[in-house]
Enzyme design. Structure first.
Site, PDB file in Angstrom:
ATOM      1  N   ASP A   1      -6.484  57.953  10.779  1.00 57.44           N
ATOM      2  CA  ASP A   1      -7.118  58.911   9.878  1.00 57.44           C
ATOM      3  C   ASP A   1      -7.697  60.443  10.367  1.00 57.44           C
ATOM      4  O   ASP A   1      -6.476  60.903  10.736  1.00 57.44           O
ATOM      5  CB  ASP A   1      -9.237  58.338  10.205  1.00 57.44           C
ATOM      6  CG  ASP A   1     -10.460  59.234   8.971  1.00 57.44           C
ATOM      7  OD1 ASP A   1     -10.235  58.690   7.690  1.00 57.44           O
ATOM      8  OD2 ASP A   1     -11.208  59.278  10.381  1.00 57.44           O
ATOM      9  N   SER A   2      -8.229  61.144   9.208  1.00 60.89           N
ATOM     10  CA  SER A   2      -8.104  62.819   9.442  1.00 60.89           C
ATOM     11  C   SER A   2      -9.362  63.079  10.105  1.00 60.89           C
ATOM     12  O   SER A   2      -9.533  63.918  10.675  1.00 60.89           O
ATOM     13  CB  SER A   2      -8.789  63.751   7.459  1.00 60.89           C
ATOM     14  OG  SER A   2      -9.728  62.389   7.630  1.00 60.89           O
TER      15      SER A   2
ATOM     16  N   TYR B   1      -8.826  65.882   4.796  1.00 59.24           N
ATOM     17  CA  TYR B   1      -7.669  65.423   3.771  1.00 59.24           C
ATOM     18  C   TYR B   1      -7.710  64.969   2.385  1.00 59.24           C
ATOM     19  O   TYR B   1      -7.408  65.359   1.365  1.00 59.24           O
ATOM     20  CB  TYR B   1      -7.316  63.710   4.083  1.00 59.24           C
ATOM     21  CG  TYR B   1      -6.839  63.966   5.270  1.00 59.24           C
ATOM     22  CD1 TYR B   1      -6.120  64.464   6.081  1.00 59.24           C
ATOM     23  CD2 TYR B   1      -5.868  63.321   5.065  1.00 59.24           C
ATOM     24  CE1 TYR B   1      -5.838  64.477   7.572  1.00 59.24           C
ATOM     25  CE2 TYR B   1      -5.062  62.660   6.919  1.00 59.24           C
ATOM     26  CZ  TYR B   1      -5.338  63.652   7.360  1.00 59.24           C
ATOM     27  OH  TYR B   1      -4.108  63.270   8.748  1.00 59.24           O
ATOM     28  N   GLY B   2      -9.669  65.569   1.708  1.00 58.35           N
ATOM     29  CA  GLY B   2     -10.490  65.085   0.920  1.00 58.35           C
ATOM     30  C   GLY B   2     -10.373  65.999  -0.015  1.00 58.35           C
ATOM     31  O   GLY B   2     -10.840  65.816  -1.689  1.00 58.35           O
TER      32      GLY B   2
ATOM     33  N   CYS C   1      -8.554  56.109   6.597  1.00 67.00           N
ATOM     34  CA  CYS C   1      -8.521  57.426   5.691  1.00 67.00           C
ATOM     35  C   CYS C   1      -8.967  56.837   4.823  1.00 67.00           C
ATOM     36  O   CYS C   1      -8.106  56.655   3.725  1.00 67.00           O
ATOM     37  CB  CYS C   1      -7.950  58.520   6.369  1.00 67.00           C
ATOM     38  SG  CYS C   1      -8.675  59.001   4.970  1.00 67.00           S
ATOM     39  N   ASN C   2      -9.935  57.356   3.571  1.00 63.74           N
ATOM     40  CA  ASN C   2     -10.230  55.972   2.095  1.00 63.74           C
ATOM     41  C   ASN C   2      -8.664  57.243   1.680  1.00 63.74           C
ATOM     42  O   ASN C   2      -8.016  56.619   0.204  1.00 63.74           O
ATOM     43  CB  ASN C   2     -11.661  56.256   1.885  1.00 63.74           C
ATOM     44  CG  ASN C   2     -11.852  55.194   2.279  1.00 63.74           C
ATOM     45  OD1 ASN C   2     -12.259  54.734   1.433  1.00 63.74           O
ATOM     46  ND2 ASN C   2     -12.589  55.551   3.140  1.00 63.74           N
ATOM     47  N   THR C   3      -9.390  58.680   1.091  1.00 61.30           N
ATOM     48  CA  THR C   3      -7.924  59.501   0.945  1.00 61.30           C
ATOM     49  C   THR C   3      -6.826  59.233   1.134  1.00 61.30           C
ATOM     50  O   THR C   3      -5.830  59.374   0.260  1.00 61.30           O
ATOM     51  CB  THR C   3      -8.883  61.401   1.157  1.00 61.30           C
ATOM     52  OG1 THR C   3      -9.782  61.996   1.324  1.00 61.30           O
ATOM     53  CG2 THR C   3      -7.572  61.996   0.093  1.00 61.30           C
TER      54      THR C   3
ATOM     55  N   GLU D   1     -21.476  64.358   9.401  1.00 63.47           N
ATOM     56  CA  GLU D   1     -20.923  65.047  11.213  1.00 63.47           C
ATOM     57  C   GLU D   1     -21.974  65.907  11.594  1.00 63.47           C
ATOM     58  O   GLU D   1     -22.111  66.148  12.938  1.00 63.47           O
ATOM     59  CB  GLU D   1     -19.756  65.751  10.981  1.00 63.47           C
ATOM     60  CG  GLU D   1     -18.976  64.887   9.916  1.00 63.47           C
ATOM     61  CD  GLU D   1     -16.983  64.986  11.056  1.00 63.47           C
ATOM     62  OE1 GLU D   1     -16.881  65.949  11.407  1.00 63.47           O
ATOM     63  OE2 GLU D   1     -16.215  64.452  10.904  1.00 63.47           O
TER      64      GLU D   1
ATOM     65  N   CYS E   1     -15.159  56.355   1.498  1.00 65.41           N
ATOM     66  CA  CYS E   1     -14.866  57.138   2.566  1.00 65.41           C
ATOM     67  C   CYS E   1     -15.509  56.856   3.359  1.00 65.41           C
ATOM     68  O   CYS E   1     -16.569  56.075   3.820  1.00 65.41           O
ATOM     69  CB  CYS E   1     -15.695  58.339   1.718  1.00 65.41           C
ATOM     70  SG  CYS E   1     -15.800  59.892   2.995  1.00 65.41           S
ATOM     71  N   THR E   2     -14.873  56.881   4.514  1.00 65.50           N
ATOM     72  CA  THR E   2     -14.959  56.910   6.074  1.00 65.50           C
ATOM     73  C   THR E   2     -16.097  56.919   6.304  1.00 65.50           C
ATOM     74  O   THR E   2     -17.265  56.429   7.022  1.00 65.50           O
ATOM     75  CB  THR E   2     -14.084  57.037   7.129  1.00 65.50           C
ATOM     76  OG1 THR E   2     -14.002  58.697   6.875  1.00 65.50           O
ATOM     77  CG2 THR E   2     -12.836  56.937   6.868  1.00 65.50           C
ATOM     78  N   HIS E   3     -16.585  58.084   5.583  1.00 64.93           N
ATOM     79  CA  HIS E   3     -18.059  58.243   6.277  1.00 64.93           C
ATOM     80  C   HIS E   3     -20.217  57.754   5.613  1.00 64.93           C
ATOM     81  O   HIS E   3     -20.739  57.656   6.226  1.00 64.93           O
ATOM     82  CB  HIS E   3     -18.695  59.820   6.609  1.00 64.93           C
ATOM     83  CG  HIS E   3     -17.224  60.461   7.042  1.00 64.93           C
ATOM     84  ND1 HIS E   3     -15.782  60.576   7.184  1.00 64.93           N
ATOM     85  CD2 HIS E   3     -17.788  61.900   8.257  1.00 64.93           C
ATOM     86  CE1 HIS E   3     -16.026  61.557   8.149  1.00 64.93           C
ATOM     87  NE2 HIS E   3     -16.635  61.666   8.750  1.00 64.93           N
TER      88      HIS E   3
HETATM   89  N1  DGL Z   1     -11.541  60.403   6.047  1.00 59.61           N
HETATM   90  C1  DGL Z   1     -11.715  60.926   4.324  1.00 59.61           C
HETATM   91  C2  DGL Z   1     -11.440  59.596   4.176  1.00 59.61           C
HETATM   92  O1  DGL Z   1     -12.588  58.705   4.419  1.00 59.61           O
HETATM   93  C3  DGL Z   1     -13.018  61.146   4.784  1.00 59.61           C
HETATM   94  C4  DGL Z   1     -13.217  63.055   5.679  1.00 59.61           C
HETATM   95  C5  DGL Z   1     -12.184  63.993   4.790  1.00 59.61           C
HETATM   96  O2  DGL Z   1     -12.226  64.486   4.149  1.00 59.61           O
HETATM   97  O3  DGL Z   1     -10.712  63.904   5.393  1.00 59.61           O
HETATM   98  O4  DGL Z   1     -11.812  59.785   2.221  1.00 59.61           O
END
Ligand code: DGL
Length: 268
Positions: A10-11, A42-43, A73-75, A152, A184-186
């Site tokens: 993940d990012s 990454y987003g 990571c979704n992105t 965060e 998104c992960t969060h």
């Molecule tokens: N992990 C990213 C996602 O799930 C969120 C954080 C990022 O923007 O890197 O898209």
């Protein structure tokens, strides 16, 4: 059976929401997790950059002798999955396909909302996948970039979280969606606020949970489960700020992060 570890990247720390579902559903698997904390988010990055980063994460995990890779990571899943599948032989799964399937299974009125980073929503990956599974589906995507920072900061239950959610989600309420993908992960960490703002009639789909389910299926079908029922090893690597990762990550996983090392991802 295959005793090698599962690689997850993940990012940053957010991918631990995916890892905790994997640990829950596959408690005997060894794990190697990489969080690209030096280069998060990454987003908001361009597709070219996300593809480059995702390739480096993959090469790092492959150096650890893993049997499969989960893009938590979704992105990165939305933008780089096809590229990674073309480049490497190891089975690779992302969170988009399982999340989309979860959404079409959950909806009754075929009105589905997707929230994610700007990169994820702009890529149209969730929207396309959902329509591929259900051509009657009306999908509305809304980027909610501030949610990552809110989580965060540890402000999941604050007024700031609620007001931000109200502003972002108004369009989805107007569309009368009955299903919302937390893309998104969060965002699963904001479940309480999302539920409060959207109301009890909207089902929340957690791609993290759906992905762990797909991973289990994939390992089972390919006789790759680790059936050595011992205490598994969980190794964590980051590209920066390991102590912050240990602190926030420990809270997400609800367990002590013991084996943690900082690596130079630019070498891969
Ligand atoms: N992990 C990213 C996602 O799930 C969120 C954080 C990022 O923007 O890197 O898209």
């Amino acid at each position: 059976m295959d005793k090698r570890a599962i690689g997850v990247f993940d990012s940053g720390v957010g991918g631990l929401t995916v890892l905790r579902e994997i640990i829950e559903q596959l408690p005997y698997e060894d794990i190697v997790y990489f969080g690209d904390t030096a280069r998060i988010p990454y987003g908001s990055k361009s597709p070219q950059t996300v593809i480059k980063f995702a390739n480096q994460c993959t090469k790092f995990l492959l150096s650890k002798n893993i049997k499969t890779i989960v893009i938590a990571c979704n992105t990165a899943s939305a933008i780089a999955l096809t590229n990674l599948k073309d480049n490497y032989d190891v089975p690779i799964i992302g969170v988009i396909d399982p999340g989309a399937l979860g959404a079409v299974t959950a909806t009754n009125n075929n009105k589905i909302g997707v929230i994610g980073t700007s990169g994820t929503i702009r890529s149209d990956s969730y929207q396309r996948k959902i329509r591929e599974y259900n051509n009657k589906a009306e999908v509305v995507g809304v980027p909610c970039p501030l949610f990552v920072q809110i989580v965060e900061e540890g402000w999941e239950y604050s007024n700031v979280a609620e007001l931000t959610a109200e502003k972002y989600l108004i369009e989805l309420k107007e569309h009368e969606i009955d299903t919302l993908v937390m893309g998104c992960t969060h965002y699963p960490l904001l479940r309480y606020i999302l539920k409060k703002v959207m109301g009890d009639n909207v089902k929340l789909v957690n791609p993290a949970y759906e992905t762990a389910k797909s991973l289990k299926k994939l390992l089972k079908e390919n006789n790759m489960l680790n059936e050595d029922y011992k205490k598994p090893s969980h190794e964590f690597y980051v590209s920066d700020a390991p102590e912050k990762f240990r602190r926030i990550g420990g809270n997400i996983l609800k367990m002590e992060i013991e084996s943690l090392e900082k690596i130079d991802i630019e070498k891969y």
